[in-house]
Scaffold this motif. Structure first.
Motif, PDB file in Angstrom:
ATOM      1  N   VAL A 205       1.069  -1.173   0.048  1.00 10.94           N
ATOM      2  CA  VAL A 205       0.083  -0.233  -0.211  1.00 10.94           C
ATOM      3  C   VAL A 205       0.803   0.856   0.108  1.00 10.94           C
ATOM      4  N   THR A 206       0.000   2.483  -0.419  1.00 16.69           N
ATOM      5  CA  THR A 206       0.618   3.998  -0.858  1.00 16.69           C
ATOM      6  C   THR A 206       0.811   4.878   0.740  1.00 16.69           C
ATOM      7  N   ALA A 207      -0.464   3.984   1.882  1.00 18.99           N
ATOM      8  CA  ALA A 207      -0.710   5.112   2.967  1.00 18.99           C
ATOM      9  C   ALA A 207       0.322   4.235   4.204  1.00 18.99           C
ATOM     10  N   SER A 208       0.985   4.359   4.241  1.00 19.01           N
ATOM     11  CA  SER A 208       1.829   3.619   5.440  1.00 19.01           C
ATOM     12  C   SER A 208       2.316   4.476   6.734  1.00 19.01           C
ATOM     13  N   HIS A 209       1.838   5.849   6.428  1.00 19.43           N
ATOM     14  CA  HIS A 209       2.103   6.781   7.856  1.00 19.43           C
ATOM     15  C   HIS A 209       2.308   6.004   8.843  1.00 19.43           C
ATOM     16  N   GLY A 210       3.139   6.769  10.462  1.00 20.56           N
ATOM     17  CA  GLY A 210       2.507   6.365  11.338  1.00 20.56           C
ATOM     18  C   GLY A 210       2.564   4.784  11.991  1.00 20.56           C
ATOM     19  N   THR A 211       3.105   4.135  10.753  1.00 16.81           N
ATOM     20  CA  THR A 211       3.430   2.693  11.015  1.00 16.81           C
ATOM     21  C   THR A 211       4.025   1.691  12.370  1.00 16.81           C
ATOM     22  N   GLY A 212       5.292   2.647  12.310  1.00 14.68           N
ATOM     23  CA  GLY A 212       5.610   2.571  14.145  1.00 14.68           C
ATOM     24  C   GLY A 212       4.662   2.570  14.800  1.00 14.68           C
ATOM     25  N   CYS A 213       4.797   4.392  15.127  1.00 11.98           N
ATOM     26  CA  CYS A 213       3.683   4.715  15.796  1.00 11.98           C
ATOM     27  C   CYS A 213       2.914   3.467  16.658  1.00 11.98           C
ATOM     28  N   THR A 214       1.881   3.300  15.058  1.00  4.21           N
ATOM     29  CA  THR A 214       1.162   2.170  15.914  1.00  4.21           C
ATOM     30  C   THR A 214       1.510   0.925  16.520  1.00  4.21           C
ATOM     31  N   LEU A 215       2.750   0.681  16.014  1.00  2.00           N
ATOM     32  CA  LEU A 215       2.778  -1.006  15.602  1.00  2.00           C
ATOM     33  C   LEU A 215       3.296  -0.920  18.100  1.00  2.00           C
ATOM     34  N   SER A 216       4.388   0.052  18.190  1.00  7.25           N
ATOM     35  CA  SER A 216       4.710  -0.158  19.519  1.00  7.25           C
ATOM     36  C   SER A 216       3.612   0.861  20.185  1.00  7.25           C
ATOM     37  N   ALA A 217       2.690   1.203  19.503  1.00  8.20           N
ATOM     38  CA  ALA A 217       1.327   1.697  20.674  1.00  8.20           C
ATOM     39  C   ALA A 217       0.287   0.850  20.981  1.00  8.20           C
ATOM     40  N   ALA A 218       0.024  -0.104  19.685  1.00  7.02           N
ATOM     41  CA  ALA A 218      -0.285  -1.456  20.080  1.00  7.02           C
ATOM     42  C   ALA A 218       0.240  -2.299  21.421  1.00  7.02           C
ATOM     43  N   ILE A 219       1.312  -2.813  20.514  1.00  7.82           N
ATOM     44  CA  ILE A 219       2.246  -3.445  21.819  1.00  7.82           C
ATOM     45  C   ILE A 219       1.906  -3.128  23.065  1.00  7.82           C
ATOM     46  N   ALA A 220       2.456  -1.959  23.869  1.00  2.47           N
ATOM     47  CA  ALA A 220       1.702  -1.357  24.839  1.00  2.47           C
ATOM     48  C   ALA A 220       0.305  -1.313  24.917  1.00  2.47           C
ATOM     49  N   ALA A 221       0.029  -1.626  24.201  1.00  2.62           N
ATOM     50  CA  ALA A 221      -2.066  -1.517  25.042  1.00  2.62           C
ATOM     51  C   ALA A 221      -1.977  -3.120  25.513  1.00  2.62           C
ATOM     52  N   LEU A 222      -1.579  -3.850  24.785  1.00  6.00           N
ATOM     53  CA  LEU A 222      -1.623  -4.890  25.013  1.00  6.00           C
ATOM     54  C   LEU A 222      -0.822  -5.879  25.920  1.00  6.00           C
ATOM     55  N   LEU A 223      -0.025  -5.081  26.763  1.00 10.94           N
ATOM     56  CA  LEU A 223       1.027  -5.777  27.203  1.00 10.94           C
ATOM     57  C   LEU A 223       0.655  -6.129  28.820  1.00 10.94           C
ATOM     58  N   PRO A 224      -0.644  -5.318  28.925  1.00 14.06           N
ATOM     59  CA  PRO A 224      -0.871  -5.263  30.330  1.00 14.06           C
ATOM     60  C   PRO A 224      -2.077  -6.418  29.859  1.00 14.06           C
ATOM     61  N   VAL A 225      -2.704  -7.107  29.118  1.00 14.76           N
ATOM     62  CA  VAL A 225      -3.463  -8.149  29.487  1.00 14.76           C
ATOM     63  C   VAL A 225      -3.286  -8.959  28.469  1.00 14.76           C
ATOM     64  N   LEU A 226      -1.964  -9.323  28.018  1.00 17.09           N
ATOM     65  CA  LEU A 226      -1.791 -10.399  27.538  1.00 17.09           C
ATOM     66  C   LEU A 226      -0.026 -10.716  28.191  1.00 17.09           C
ATOM     67  N   PRO A 227       0.170 -12.342  28.051  1.00 16.66           N
ATOM     68  CA  PRO A 227       0.979 -13.323  29.174  1.00 16.66           C
ATOM     69  C   PRO A 227       2.151 -13.024  29.045  1.00 16.66           C
ATOM     70  N   SER A 228       2.348 -12.305  27.562  1.00 13.66           N
ATOM     71  CA  SER A 228       3.735 -12.250  26.919  1.00 13.66           C
ATOM     72  C   SER A 228       4.559 -11.418  26.686  1.00 13.66           C
ATOM     73  N   VAL A 229       4.957 -11.426  26.448  1.00  9.09           N
ATOM     74  CA  VAL A 229       6.028  -9.574  25.663  1.00  9.09           C
ATOM     75  C   VAL A 229       5.493 -10.715  24.040  1.00  9.09           C
ATOM     76  N   GLU A 230       5.769 -12.000  24.523  1.00 10.46           N
ATOM     77  CA  GLU A 230       5.868 -12.186  22.013  1.00 10.46           C
ATOM     78  C   GLU A 230       4.487 -12.424  22.092  1.00 10.46           C
ATOM     79  N   ALA A 231       3.425 -12.338  22.773  1.00  8.71           N
ATOM     80  CA  ALA A 231       2.041 -11.999  22.677  1.00  8.71           C
ATOM     81  C   ALA A 231       1.373 -11.146  22.556  1.00  8.71           C
ATOM     82  N   ALA A 232       2.113 -10.332  22.945  1.00  8.89           N
ATOM     83  CA  ALA A 232       1.404  -8.713  22.723  1.00  8.89           C
ATOM     84  C   ALA A 232       2.203  -7.856  21.268  1.00  8.89           C
ATOM     85  N   VAL A 233       3.147  -9.118  20.917  1.00  6.55           N
ATOM     86  CA  VAL A 233       3.822  -8.039  19.768  1.00  6.55           C
ATOM     87  C   VAL A 233       3.277  -8.862  18.569  1.00  6.55           C
TER      88      VAL A 233
END
Length: 266
Positions: A205-233
């Protein structure tokens, strides 16, 4: 557990596709409550960054203290930190408040090629924030800049550089392989005990602005509720892949457009 409260400490993107704006959208899309500390204001759209204004480091700390003094914070995502004074101040505040999870997105260059972190700030980030991080998420140029070496050109070198970053104090490192090219987009999750290859498809796709921010934010949102860093990633990568696939539904700007953070809802 209750709904996770996640804090982003990052810069503002006036175009809405990256930075604080992308982080808060991602937190909401993944069921977390988002709070924010703004480290820089950018005059920015899909074509590029035209100006940056950073507040005094003391004001950044005042924002952090105000949030932690009142709100239970389950994870922190760090993005654009602008200069060495802000990096050092944020590190000091995190040492005082000691959040359980810290995801460090080593934001150095914008999608349009604009430098977002000064050289002395890069050194300060490596020396003061890496040791506080649950997970660091550099792409290949960022990992190389932190280590002072050429960028990795294959997966073996990605693993070696991830190991070197762990040796600097990070508990885990996600070396992102998007810059390798090819049909896939493999990442390597490096911990003290393991080296885990996380497959990913390259979404054309050509629309990829913010992908790094979005990935790291998603990991941060999932870390408190999933059992491991791998699962959050893994969960965060799946969310980002779908957001990229749906980015064509948006009509935002004439340059590199944003991913579709609310693709599951709109």
């Amino acid at each position: 557990m209750p709904i996770a409260n996640v804090l982003t400490i990052a810069g503002s993107d006036s175009g809405g596709g990256a930075g604080i704006q992308a982080d808060l959208k991602t937190f909401s899309a993944l069921g977390a409550y988002g709070a924010s500390v703004i480290t820089a204001l950018t005059a920015q759209n899909t074509r590029g960054v035209t100006a940056v204004h950073a507040p005094p480091a003391a004001f950044v700390v005042a924002q952090i203290d105000a949030v932690f003094d009142d709100i239970r914070i389950d994870a922190v995502k760090l993005g654009m930190l602008a200069n060495a004074e802000i990096v050092t101040a944020v590190a000091g505040a995190l040492r005082r408040w000691q959040p359980r999870h810290v995801v460090l997105d080593t934001v150095m260059i914008s999608k349009s090629g604009h430098a977002l972190l000064t050289e002395d700030a890069c050194i300060a980030l490596r020396d003061t924030l890496l040791p506080l991080a649950t997970l660091v998420t550099p792409n290949l140029p960022e990992a190389a800049a932190l280590l002072g070496v050429p960028a990795a050109t294959d997966e073996d070198e990605m693993v070696r550089q991830g190991r070197a970053l762990c040796a600097l104090g990070a508990r885990a490192v996600l070396v992102k392989g998007g810059h390798l090219g090819g049909a896939g987009s493999p990442d390597w999750l490096i911990t003290a005990d393991d080296e885990i290859r996380i497959d990913g498809i390259r979404v054309d796709v050509t629309a990829s602005h913010g992908t790094g921010c979005t990935l790291s934010a998603a990991i941060a949102a999932l870390l408190p509720v999933l059992p491991s860093v791998e699962a959050a990633v893994v969960g965060a990568k799946a969310y980002l892949t779908d957001a990229l696939r749906a980015s064509g539904q948006l009509e935002v700007g004439g340059g590199v457009g944003p991913v579709h953070h609310f693709h599951r809802w709109w």
